[in-house]
Motif scaffolding. Structure first.
Motif, PDB file in Angstrom:
ATOM      1  N   HIS A  25     -21.787 -11.195 -11.990  1.00  0.00           N
ATOM      2  CA  HIS A  25     -22.835 -10.207 -11.881  1.00  0.00           C
ATOM      3  C   HIS A  25     -24.202 -10.862 -11.777  1.00  0.00           C
ATOM      4  CE1 HIS A  25     -23.856  -5.986 -13.473  1.00  0.00           C
ATOM      5  NE2 HIS A  25     -24.356  -6.260 -12.303  1.00  0.00           N
ATOM      6  N   ARG A 339     -27.721  -0.468  -0.375  1.00  0.00           N
ATOM      7  CA  ARG A 339     -26.928  -1.055  -1.467  1.00  0.00           C
ATOM      8  C   ARG A 339     -26.291   0.044  -2.317  1.00  0.00           C
ATOM      9  NH1 ARG A 339     -27.573  -6.447  -2.378  1.00  0.00           N
ATOM     10  NH2 ARG A 339     -29.190  -7.508  -1.190  1.00  0.00           N
ATOM     11  N   MET A 340     -27.057   1.116  -2.544  1.00  0.00           N
ATOM     12  CA  MET A 340     -26.504   2.227  -3.313  1.00  0.00           C
ATOM     13  C   MET A 340     -25.333   2.858  -2.570  1.00  0.00           C
ATOM     14  SD  MET A 340     -29.869   4.030  -4.921  1.00  0.00           S
ATOM     15  CE  MET A 340     -30.365   3.601  -6.595  1.00  0.00           C
ATOM     16  N   ALA A 344     -23.722   0.034  -5.133  1.00  0.00           N
ATOM     17  CA  ALA A 344     -24.559  -0.462  -6.217  1.00  0.00           C
ATOM     18  C   ALA A 344     -24.910   0.697  -7.149  1.00  0.00           C
ATOM     19  CB  ALA A 344     -25.837  -1.074  -5.662  1.00  0.00           C
ATOM     20  N   ARG A 345     -24.662   0.491  -8.449  1.00  0.00           N
ATOM     21  CA  ARG A 345     -25.032   1.516  -9.422  1.00  0.00           C
ATOM     22  C   ARG A 345     -26.526   1.362  -9.719  1.00  0.00           C
ATOM     23  NH1 ARG A 345     -21.445  -0.488 -14.062  1.00  0.00           N
ATOM     24  NH2 ARG A 345     -22.396  -2.349 -13.230  1.00  0.00           N
ATOM     25  N   PRO A 346     -27.163   2.395 -10.284  1.00  0.00           N
ATOM     26  CA  PRO A 346     -28.587   2.265 -10.627  1.00  0.00           C
ATOM     27  C   PRO A 346     -28.851   0.996 -11.441  1.00  0.00           C
ATOM     28  CG  PRO A 346     -27.906   4.528 -10.909  1.00  0.00           C
ATOM     29  CD  PRO A 346     -26.672   3.760 -10.540  1.00  0.00           C
ATOM     30  N   ASP A 348     -27.263  -1.797 -11.329  1.00  0.00           N
ATOM     31  CA  ASP A 348     -27.209  -2.980 -10.459  1.00  0.00           C
ATOM     32  C   ASP A 348     -28.546  -3.195  -9.764  1.00  0.00           C
ATOM     33  OD1 ASP A 348     -24.499  -3.508 -10.981  1.00  0.00           O
ATOM     34  OD2 ASP A 348     -23.882  -2.027  -9.486  1.00  0.00           O
ATOM     35  N   ILE A 349     -29.129  -2.084  -9.276  1.00  0.00           N
ATOM     36  CA  ILE A 349     -30.410  -2.171  -8.586  1.00  0.00           C
ATOM     37  C   ILE A 349     -31.492  -2.640  -9.564  1.00  0.00           C
ATOM     38  CG2 ILE A 349     -32.191  -0.840  -7.376  1.00  0.00           C
ATOM     39  CD1 ILE A 349     -29.648  -1.234  -5.741  1.00  0.00           C
ATOM     40  N   GLN A 352     -31.083  -6.261 -10.280  1.00  0.00           N
ATOM     41  CA  GLN A 352     -31.450  -7.070  -9.124  1.00  0.00           C
ATOM     42  C   GLN A 352     -32.948  -7.384  -9.140  1.00  0.00           C
ATOM     43  OE1 GLN A 352     -30.445  -5.360  -5.285  1.00  0.00           O
ATOM     44  NE2 GLN A 352     -32.125  -6.476  -4.307  1.00  0.00           N
TER      45      GLN A 352
ATOM     46  N   ALA B  89     -23.792   6.501 -11.692  1.00  0.00           N
ATOM     47  CA  ALA B  89     -23.021   5.252 -11.708  1.00  0.00           C
ATOM     48  C   ALA B  89     -21.581   5.498 -11.248  1.00  0.00           C
ATOM     49  CB  ALA B  89     -23.035   4.637 -13.102  1.00  0.00           C
ATOM     50  N   ALA B  92     -21.531   5.954  -7.588  1.00  0.00           N
ATOM     51  CA  ALA B  92     -21.693   4.678  -6.891  1.00  0.00           C
ATOM     52  C   ALA B  92     -20.352   3.954  -6.810  1.00  0.00           C
ATOM     53  CB  ALA B  92     -22.721   3.800  -7.604  1.00  0.00           C
ATOM     54  N   ARG B  95     -18.134   5.792  -4.295  1.00  0.00           N
ATOM     55  CA  ARG B  95     -18.497   5.442  -2.912  1.00  0.00           C
ATOM     56  C   ARG B  95     -17.954   4.066  -2.575  1.00  0.00           C
ATOM     57  NH1 ARG B  95     -23.799   7.583  -4.274  1.00  0.00           N
ATOM     58  NH2 ARG B  95     -24.472   5.484  -4.794  1.00  0.00           N
ATOM     59  N   TYR B 124     -20.199  -5.551  -5.084  1.00  0.00           N
ATOM     60  CA  TYR B 124     -20.400  -4.474  -6.062  1.00  0.00           C
ATOM     61  C   TYR B 124     -19.072  -4.035  -6.671  1.00  0.00           C
ATOM     62  CZ  TYR B 124     -25.223  -4.371  -4.664  1.00  0.00           C
ATOM     63  OH  TYR B 124     -26.515  -4.730  -4.444  1.00  0.00           O
TER      64      TYR B 124
END
Lengths: 428, 241
Positions: A25, A339-340, A344-346, A348-349, A352, B89, B92, B95, B124
């Motif tokens: 990660h 990315r979302m 990508a989960r919130p 993850d963003i 980042q 989440a 995400a 998806r 991801y």
């Protein structure tokens, strides 16, 4: 190897490193951040300038401070740590301006009555005007005895030291430091020349060997004359005693004897001057150890003050980073949306952008260490001090840099993580 | 127009089920009703084109199906899972695991190579590096771009970039590929090559929904849903050729 290839290997390395430490990660975020940073080299550099300046100031402050401490310890070690300094200054803030008291007889008594004393060097110190021809030098002229040379191990580069005959005859002989000689005679040999000290003609008999530089005072800006001469010619009218002195170095045979010795000196002098229990001593006793401790604590205080100033630079730097991260989030809104969409989960963003800010600051921190150290090496060389950087300082600098990055990046990162994918994707 | 002409064998549960879907945007002090009570089902293996003029609500509908946006009302079920109750989440991850996206503007990240762009969904999904490399390389090979793996998007033609995007949409082995005007930025020749690729994928069993206003593109699909003013006004299946 092309730049792209190099970048690729760096990424590969980071990714593998991350997986070795089973943190794919973090490795992912570091590689993403690395790509983003190296795409904007100029902007990234400008962004981290505040951090670079802050960290290099810290390194410089730490290094120079340590150098100054080393210098003080070194100069005291030359005299020995088994010494106390007695000065004719009231110990504390005297009410009614009570004058300090100390005489040659006091010092003689101490030297003869108390055990374990190796040397006792009474001194008179007069800030004087030295004139030779058109040149002059304002310098502390010190009246000394042979014991002074025994304690300080002062040596001459040319000519001779003061002799017993000089003392006996109250000779107008003077030994000058290198700085005084340079002011008065340039590069000419001063030995044998004449100089007027507060109007009184003296003959220069010796040139002291140089002691090097220090931050605050110049140890070579000094001149030595016989104590007897000083008592006769330089004592201000109205002195309490004909043999009043300004200070004395008292050296003990063993370091261990100092504490007892200090007590003995204090009780002897207090008895002699009838100092009451609540009175202020008309003299001050400082051991070289205490002197070192005091000087070191002063340097530490100055260092702390400077660190506070450097922290402001870091603070300003962090605001710059917040600002640039906000710009970056806004410029990369589409990327965030993509990315979302790809999963990508919130969080993850958010991570980042936090990692990106932290990495940016870490790079700034490393550059700051490099520049700070280079500058510190230059200063140390100029002052002829040894250069060293403490490992803890490096760790603190880097940890601080990363912390600044995390804090500065937090707000922009959270804003980025709250975007909705569909809006972010629609962003131009 | 035979709205109920797409009957599938009743024994198969639909892959995607949309029920009375609404989306209302608030612009200034006006409510824009972009999607007004849309219902339909899609079964695995279908190739569907959603057609409509710009402003018809077809892109909004696609965003809702793709879990990129949340409906104002109604339900979307994919693989029997209700999407509207998921957290951001969960959505995400859903998806990431179930859907593949293809966009009009390709949406490749400029700083990365084709291979790294394809790897993104796997990243991801927390797939380890070496596996990621292998799987991404395999799909790049599938779209015929194995030899372009190390190229950046700027070094690729538009058609190649869109094929990289197709590879990216495939790499997580999704249940459904959602393509929003995938040929919109391509010339007609590259566009038909891309549609041939999508048709091949569908022949291999992939379910595909494509939003387009291009009739030729829509004709490639087996089923066409026509959207106007936020409502489905026709939904029919082609004769398989």
């Amino acid at each position: 190897m092309s730049r792209a290839d190099f970048n690729r290997s760096v990424l590969e390395f980071l990714a593998r490193l991350g997986e070795v430490f089973s943190a794919p990660h973090l490795a992912m975020n570091i590689s993403i951040a690395y790509i983003a940073i190296q795409l904007q080299v100029l902007r990234s550099t400008l962004t981290t300038l505040g951090v670079i300046v802050g960290v290099s100031s810290m390194i410089l402050i730490a290094t120079i401070g340590e150098g100054a401490k080393w210098k003080i310890e070194q100069s005291v070690n030359m005299m020995g740590s088994n010494m106390v300094i007695l000065s004719a200054a009231p110990d504390g803030n005297p009410a009614g301006g009570a004058a300090g008291r100390l005489t040659v007889r006091d010092v003689d008594q101490i030297a003869t009555k108390l055990p374990g004393i190796l040397h006792a060097a009474p001194q008179i110190m007069v800030y004087s005007s030295l004139v030779a021809g058109n040149a002059n030098s304002r310098t502390n002229v010190v009246g000394i005895t042979d014991d002074y040379f025994a304690i300080t191990k002062a040596e001459v580069a040319r000519g001779r030291l003061l002799s017993d005959a000089d003392q006996r005859l109250k000779a107008r002989s003077i030994v000058v430091g290198a700085t005084v000689a340079r002011r008065l005679f340039g590069s000419d040999d001063p030995v044998g020349r004449s100089v007027r000290v507060n109007g009184v003609p003296f003959e220069i008999v010796g040139l002291l060997a140089g002691k090097g530089k220090s931050l605050s005072s110049d140890p070579d800006d000094t001149a030595l004359i016989p104590l007897s001469t000083a008592m006769q010619r330089m004592r201000a009218a109205g002195a309490r005693a004909h043999d009043a002195i300004d200070l004395a170095f008292i050296q003990f045979g063993q370091e261990a004897a100092i504490e007892k010795g200090e007590e003995a000196i204090l009780s002897l002098l207090r008895e002699k001057y009838r100092v009451g229990e609540n009175d202020i001593d008309p003299f001050t006793l400082t051991s070289t150890k205490e002197f070192v401790a005091q000087s070191l604590s002063i340097i530490t205080a100055i260092q702390l003050g400077l660190v506070a100033i450097a922290s402001i630079s870091l603070l300003v730097g962090s605001i710059g980073i917040t600002n640039i991260m906000l710009v970056s989030v806004s410029e990369r809104t589409r990327e965030i949306g993509l990315r979302m969409a790809l999963g990508a989960r919130p969080v993850d963003i958010r991570n980042q952008f936090v990692v990106e800010a932290a990495l940016l600051c870490l790079i700034g921190g490393v550059l700051g260490i490099v520049f700070g150290s280079l500058f510190a090496i230059l200063v140390s060389n100029a002052l002829e001090w040894p250069f060293s950087v403490d490992f803890p300082i490096l760790v603190i600098s880097l940890v601080t840099s990363v912390a600044v990055g995390v804090l500065a990046g937090a707000y922009p990162a959270i804003r980025a993580s709250r975007l909705t994918p569909v809006e972010a994707l629609r962003h131009d | 127009m035979n709205i109920e002409s797409h009957q599938q064998p009743p024994d198969r549960a639909p892959l995607l089920k949309v029920e009375d879907l609404h989306k209302i945007f608030r612009v200034g002090d006006q409510d824009i009703h972009a999607v007004r009570g849309v219902s339909f089902s899609i079964h695995a293996g279908e190739f569907i084109a959603i057609k409509g003029a710009s402003g018809s609500g077809k892109s909004t509908l696609l965003g809702l199906i793709g879990g990129l946006d949340r409906p104002s009302d109604g339900r979307i079920m994919i693989n029997g899972r209700e999407m509207s109750t998921m957290s951001a989440a969960e959505l995400a991850q859903f998806r990431n695991a179930r859907l593949g996206f293809i966009f009009q503007q390709f949406n490749l990240l400029a700083g990365m190579t084709a291979l790294e762009n394809v790897e993104l969904p796997l990243l991801y999904a927390r797939v380890p590096l070496l596996e990621r490399r292998q799987q991404a390389m395999a799909v790049l090979d599938r779209v015929g771009l194995a030899d372009r793996a190390a190229h950046r998007p700027a070094q690729l033609s538009g058609g190649q970039q869109q094929r990289v995007a197709v590879a990216r949409s495939l790499v997580n082995k999704p249940s459904l590929i959602i393509a929003d005007e995938p040929t919109g930025a391509l010339d007609s020749q590259t566009a038909s090559a891309l549609m041939a690729l999508l048709t091949d994928l569908n022949d291999e069993g992939m379910t595909i929904i494509i939003v387009t206003h291009d009739d030729a593109v829509a004709a490639t699909a087996h089923r066409q849903i026509f959207v106007k003013d936020g409502q489905i006004i026709s939904d029919h299946v082609h004769e398989q050729s």
